[in-house]
Design a protein around this motif. Structure first.
Motif, short mmCIF file in Angstrom:
data_model
loop_
_atom_site.label_atom_id
_atom_site.label_comp_id
_atom_site.label_asym_id
_atom_site.label_seq_id
_atom_site.Cartn_x
_atom_site.Cartn_y
_atom_site.Cartn_z
N ARG A 1 0.84 -1.21 0.00
CA ARG A 1 0.00 0.00 0.00
C ARG A 1 0.87 1.25 0.00
O ARG A 1 0.63 2.18 -0.78
CB ARG A 1 -0.90 -0.02 1.23
CG ARG A 1 -1.81 1.18 1.36
CD ARG A 1 -2.62 1.14 2.64
NE ARG A 1 -3.49 -0.02 2.69
CZ ARG A 1 -4.44 -0.19 3.62
NH1 ARG A 1 -4.61 0.72 4.55
NH2 ARG A 1 -5.18 -1.25 3.61
N SER B 1 2.73 1.64 -3.36
CA SER B 1 1.87 2.08 -4.46
C SER B 1 1.61 3.58 -4.38
O SER B 1 1.47 4.24 -5.41
CB SER B 1 0.55 1.31 -4.45
OG SER B 1 -0.23 1.66 -3.32
N GLY C 1 -11.53 10.50 -7.66
CA GLY C 1 -11.53 9.05 -7.47
C GLY C 1 -12.89 8.44 -7.77
O GLY C 1 -12.98 7.36 -8.36
N SER D 1 -6.97 -0.60 -6.08
CA SER D 1 -6.08 0.44 -5.55
C SER D 1 -6.85 1.71 -5.22
O SER D 1 -6.57 2.36 -4.18
CB SER D 1 -4.96 0.73 -6.57
OG SER D 1 -5.51 1.10 -7.83
N LEU D 2 -7.82 2.08 -6.04
CA LEU D 2 -8.61 3.28 -5.74
C LEU D 2 -9.45 3.08 -4.48
O LEU D 2 -9.56 3.98 -3.64
CB LEU D 2 -9.51 3.62 -6.93
CG LEU D 2 -8.83 4.22 -8.16
CD1 LEU D 2 -9.78 4.24 -9.33
CD2 LEU D 2 -8.32 5.64 -7.84
N ALA E 1 -7.19 3.22 -1.35
CA ALA E 1 -6.76 4.58 -1.06
C ALA E 1 -7.91 5.42 -0.52
O ALA E 1 -7.73 6.22 0.42
CB ALA E 1 -6.18 5.22 -2.32
N PRO F 1 -1.15 -0.23 -9.55
CA PRO F 1 -2.13 0.69 -8.97
C PRO F 1 -2.53 1.78 -9.95
O PRO F 1 -1.79 2.11 -10.88
CB PRO F 1 -1.38 1.28 -7.77
CG PRO F 1 0.06 1.18 -8.14
CD PRO F 1 0.19 -0.07 -8.95
N VAL G 1 -3.97 7.03 -7.23
CA VAL G 1 -3.82 6.52 -5.86
C VAL G 1 -2.91 7.42 -5.04
O VAL G 1 -3.17 7.70 -3.86
CB VAL G 1 -3.29 5.07 -5.90
CG1 VAL G 1 -2.77 4.65 -4.53
CG2 VAL G 1 -4.40 4.13 -6.35
N ARG H 1 -3.71 9.01 -1.34
CA ARG H 1 -2.89 8.71 -0.16
C ARG H 1 -2.33 9.99 0.46
O ARG H 1 -2.27 10.12 1.69
CB ARG H 1 -1.73 7.79 -0.55
CG ARG H 1 -2.14 6.47 -1.15
CD ARG H 1 -2.51 5.47 -0.11
NE ARG H 1 -2.69 4.16 -0.71
CZ ARG H 1 -3.48 3.22 -0.27
NH1 ARG H 1 -4.21 3.45 0.80
NH2 ARG H 1 -3.59 2.05 -0.87
#
Length: 502
Positions: A301, A304, A339, A356-357, A360, A402, A406, A410
């Protein structure tokens, strides 16, 4: 499907049930007579009604001879049945120390009442599915099924076959749950979908009882999961993660490789005042808190986020000044909106982008909940945990690439973590806008999960979206002075019964 004899209380913020028919495999034991006396007895609170034998290893023709007779006191005499169940164990070649296998199976509150013969068939399918009594095997283990309520049965078996060999049952929970999916279809029972192993581990009965005895306001496992999730959302790497946990008063123990002692392969967390009877700290590995909180998954995580962060963006945000907190939430709202658009445009086959979205976005929501409600949590924290369930990937699936957005999400999670608790009206207004935008992400994620046939996660996403909109609506009404503040009620669902996650 619930476990045990009485329905557990619905706990706000827990995951929805996995399906209508889920067997609970109880810890193995050694006392056949004691277990049978309980099953054929009145129960702890006289809840057992008309206890009776409905199935056995020898077939339906032998039920009458196996049924425990009534004593003059009105209690069942289970001695002969217990002796028959124990005979293979006493004559076994290498009997296990704990030879009593016990499972209970309960159907959904909305299901019709099944007959004794239907429950008998379910019991036979369960013991065959887990491998202790395959169909057509005359030398399989001895087992019985007892019914003392309309909505569930208990299955008791001894784990030595009648030819003397021990049955070393393994992975029986997943095998029984697979059989339950088939039985739901056969009998037209309430269905949600197959087990996907994305739910976090629930506190055991022993943990709940210990928490009550010690007068704790919260079960340690739940508190630690919340602290670890908040630290993971705010951290940039594992050193930052460890420092944040220690600053929050959480004990951290790193696990090192046995081959390369300098390599850290995992971690465990505990609370300073949560100890065993011998005085040792009770430790929880990340995987015992939630499937996505293992150290390898957290590292992925964080990596990415770094690989998708645009140059010049804020990788290590400092603490904004008070007057800039609202701006921080507005930036995060814009990132979450982007997103949501990306998820809305994604196809169900774009698994890496979706995963991945969603992960995040879950970090952004976790950071927002911590800034709004603090360490003790509240409705937004509960909604965050529900959304987190929807964002997790199935067991053992690896994320390969990812989405490019992302990194920005984050960064916003870390920025919100840096602002501290909300203190001004502008801060709260901006945070509510972010909560509403998060509900859009949850809606889009629910649609994608349904298309992917990940039904438990789709349900969790729908639940989170409704909860987020409800929280924002109540908070907005309260700020307008129309009514006193209130905790929004849980949205009702046809699957609101709590069950143990798989």
């Amino acid at each position: 499907m619930r476990t045990g004899d009485r329905p557990p209380r619905r706990r706000r913020g827990r995951d929805p049930p996995e399906a209508a028919l889920i067997p609970a495999i109880h810890p193995r034991g050694t006392n056949v007579s004691g277990l049978l006396r309980y099953l054929f007895g009145p129960g702890k609170n006289e809840e057992h009604v008309n206890p009776r034998l409905i199935a056995a290893w020898s077939g339906p023709d032998q039920l009458s001879s196996l049924t425990p007779p009534l004593r003059p006191s009105g209690r069942h005499d289970v001695r002969n049945l217990a002796r028959l169940l124990e005979q293979p164990v006493r004559a076994g070649k290498n009997p296990p120390q704990k030879f009593v296998w016990h499972a209970s199976v309960r159907n959904h509150i909305t299901d019709r009442i099944l007959s004794d013969s239907q429950w008998a068939h379910i019991a036979a399918e369960m013991v065959a599915a887990v491998g202790i009594a395959p169909h057509g095997d005359p030398d399989a283990v001895r087992w019985v099924a007892v019914r003392h309520a309309h909505d569930h049965i208990h299955i008791v078996a001894t784990l030595v076959r009648q030819d003397g060999d021990t049955v070393w049952a393994w992975n029986e929970r997943l095998k029984a749950q697979t059989a339950a999916r088939d039985l739901e279809q056969r009998y037209g029972l309430h269905q949600v979908g197959p087990v996907d192993r994305t739910s976090h581990r629930r506190p055991t009965a022993a943990e709940q009882n210990k928490t009550r005895r010690q007068g704790r306001p919260e079960i340690p496992r739940d508190r630690l999961r919340r602290e670890v999730r908040a630290a993971a959302a705010a951290a940039t790497d594992e050193n930052d993660f460890t420092n944040r946990l220690q600053a929050a008063g959480v004990l951290v123990r790193l696990r090192h490789s046995t081959i390369r002692p300098d390599e850290v392969t995992g971690y465990a967390v505990g609370l300073p005042d949560h100890r065993t009877s011998s005085g040792d700290t009770v430790w929880y590995g990340g995987g015992r808190l939630a499937p996505d909180l293992t150290l390898p998954k957290l590292r992925r995580r964080w990596d990415s986020a770094l690989t998708t962060t645009p140059s010049g963006s804020m990788r290590h945000p400092g603490r904004p000044q008070v007057q800039h907190r609202a701006n921080a939430f507005r930036q995060a709202t814009a990132a979450v909106g982007a997103g949501a658009r990306h998820l809305g445009e994604a196809r169900p086959t774009d698994e890496d982008d979706i995963a991945s979205l969603a992960e995040a976005a879950a970090d952004v929501l976790a950071a927002t909940a911590r800034a709004s409600e603090g360490r003790h949590g509240g409705p937004l924290t509960e909604a965050s945990e529900t959304f987190d369930r929807a964002a997790r990937e199935p067991h053992q699936r690896r994320l390969r690439r990812p989405h490019l957005a992302v990194g920005q999400l984050r960064s916003m999670a870390r920025l919100i973590s840096a602002v501290g608790r909300l203190s001004r009206a502008d801060d709260t207004t901006a945070a509510l806008q972010l909560v509403l935008r998060m509900s859009m992400i949850a809606d889009n994620l629910a649609t994608l999960r349904e298309a992917q046939e990940r039904l438990h996660q789709a349900q969790a996403a729908h639940h989170a979206a409704e909860r987020l909109r409800s929280i924002a609506a109540y908070a907005s009404v309260d700020r307008a002075g129309v009514r006193p503040a209130a905790v929004p009620p849980q949205p009702k669902s046809g699957t609101s019964r709590a069950a143990r996650s798989q």
